[in-house]
Design an enzyme around this catalytic site. Structure first.
Site, PDB file in Angstrom:
ATOM      1  N   HIS A 333       0.853  -1.181   0.000  1.00  0.00           N
ATOM      2  CA  HIS A 333       0.000   0.000   0.000  1.00  0.00           C
ATOM      3  C   HIS A 333       0.890   1.233   0.000  1.00  0.00           C
ATOM      4  CE1 HIS A 333      -2.897   3.035   1.499  1.00  0.00           C
ATOM      5  NE2 HIS A 333      -3.808   2.260   0.946  1.00  0.00           N
ATOM      6  N   ASP A 392      -7.992  -4.112  -0.564  1.00  0.00           N
ATOM      7  CA  ASP A 392      -8.444  -4.733  -1.814  1.00  0.00           C
ATOM      8  C   ASP A 392      -8.229  -6.242  -1.812  1.00  0.00           C
ATOM      9  OD1 ASP A 392      -9.181  -2.298  -3.146  1.00  0.00           O
ATOM     10  OD2 ASP A 392      -7.057  -1.860  -3.328  1.00  0.00           O
TER      11      ASP A 392
END
Length: 456
Positions: A333, A392
């Site tokens: 991320h 996600d």
């Protein structure tokens, strides 16, 4: 010029013009260092360039110790409240939490029971679309992309609002509540139009029910039989809460501030935010996670064999497998390193839904890849930055277990993030800031004008 000649002419012209556009090449990367330009508004160490102040959301992923960045487990904070505490509160109470979260983001405080009940009633009153809107706007010219359909529907709602350009706080709040409440219908109807007109499936439209919350109504309207389990609805509700806000620095929320600062209307602002979220670098990452795992399941015979799984992940990283990008999607991320709190929370409840659905083996595969991938990525890149699963990674798996079509993944993100966008729009108006106008340094060489008859 007949039609075929026109097509050939257009194609040739576009090819020639494309070559002209591309022949100059990209800007020399050295200029970015020379002029201290922060590409992507990021410092070299990955920290975001500070461009504003907000009281709505906060992302916390590191501490500074004598100037050194020390990664810590990620935290996501809504209006001062840790998302872990918020989720624990309503999940342990057996309640839905999205409406409460919307209230918190908009007004900066948690509602009591009476305030929450009244706010839920206000959302119910705003679920209904204008008369014949679904037929005339959504069904009349169905889009092949639901995010496009959502943006177009939002812009169309402008014409049904007698005070569309009024940017007083009361009116903007009214507009935002209307959009939050009607987004499920706009998205689901756009999906039904897509599958009917472009997929030749039956057209079935269900109206939202006044006794259901937003998450329940999404499942109710989306499924032909209108049936869903309590766990399914509560897990979708949790996913909406976790996607509702992510600090002012994410792309679509920043877009909301930028566009709002011009003084434009709410509908134009939200359409711009939708355009930002539609981009695969922002809102579409969970698609790739699902596609990657389908590929892994097809090529790994024994999902419980660490070595076989590890070997295939290594092939993905070396660009020999899957989409040859060299990426293990859902791992890593831009902000979080040790952990993404949204993934941590979602994983816990994803395990419960996987058990209910008889998909424990699939969940165990996700868990195994989550544990193996960071070490393999570190070895492959020779950059030993800590990486972990992001939201996600598990959200796509959850949406698959909920039988949500992949075309709805990013729209579901939008149904949640409209809460954060609304809060950021109102915050920008309240603070009455200057128009946001960043500076760009021109590095183009000066040129001497040449008369047209001497060019060539």
């Amino acid at each position: 010029m007949d039609y075929l000649d026109q097509q050939e002419f257009e194609s040739k012209m576009l090819n020639d013009l494309s070559h002209i556009t591309l022949k100059k090449g990209p800007i020399d990367p050295e200029y970015y260092s020379r002029y201290e330009v922060k590409r992507g508004l990021r410092d070299l160490d990955g920290r975001g360039v500070l461009v504003g102040l907000t009281e709505i959301g906060e992302v916390h992923s590191y501490i500074l110790d004598e100037g050194e960045i020390i990664p810590v487990p990620g935290r996501l904070i809504y209006r001062g409240y840790d998302i872990t505490d918020l989720a624990k509160g309503f999940m342990e109470d057996g309640r839905f939490g999205f409406e409460e979260t919307v209230y918190l983001l908009l007004f900066g405080e948690l509602p009591d029971q009476k305030a929450l009940k009244n706010f839920e009633q206000l959302l119910i009153l705003n679920q209904k679309l204008p008369e014949n809107f679904a037929r005339d706007i959504i069904l009349n010219a169905p889009s092949k992309d639901i995010m496009n359909g959502l943006a177009r529907s939002v812009l169309a709602l402008y014409t049904f609002d007698d005070n569309a350009d009024d940017i007083s706080i009361k009116n903007v709040l009214k507009q935002c509540i209307k959009l939050i409440a009607s987004f499920p219908s706009l998205a689901v109807y756009s999906y039904q139009a897509l599958t009917h007109y472009h997929g030749k499936q039956s057209l079935i439209l269900h109206s939202p029910q006044p006794d259901l919350g937003l998450a329940e109504n999404i499942l109710y309207m989306l499924r032909p039989n209108r049936q869903y389990t309590e766990l399914e609805a509560k897990l979708l509700d949790l996913a909406l809460v976790l996607h509702a806000e992510h600090g002012g620095g994410n792309n679509s929320s920043f877009v909301t501030h930028v566009v709002t600062s011009t003084g434009t209307d709410t509908y134009s602002t939200m359409a711009a935010a939708l355009g930002s979220l539609k981009g695969p670098r922002h809102g579409g990452a969970n698609h790739k996670v699902i596609q990657m795992f389908e590929n892994i399941k097809e090529n790994v015979k024994d999902w419980e064999d660490d070595e076989e799984v590890k070997n295939y992940l290594s092939r993905i990283l070396s660009r020999d497998a899957f989409d040859h990008s060299g990426l293990i999607y859902g791992i890593g991320h831009a902000v979080y390193s040790i952990s993404d709190p949204r993934a941590v929370i979602l994983k816990k409840y994803a395990a419960k839904l996987a058990h209910e659905k008889g998909l424990t083996n699939e969940f165990n595969l996700y868990d195994k890849v989550e544990k193996l991938a960071p070490h393999l990525i570190a070895e492959s890149t020779k950059m030993y930055k800590v990486v972990s699963a992001n939201v996600d990674y598990y959200s796509g798996f959850v949406y698959c277990m909920l039988n949500l079509p992949i075309e709805m993944f990013t729209p579901i993100f939008a149904l949640a993030r409209i809460a954060g966008w609304s809060a950021h729009r109102i915050e920008e108006i309240v603070n009455a800031g200057k128009i946001i106008r960043p500076a760009y340094k021109s590095v183009a060489p000066r040129q001497t004008y040449v008369p047209i008859n001497k060019r060539g």
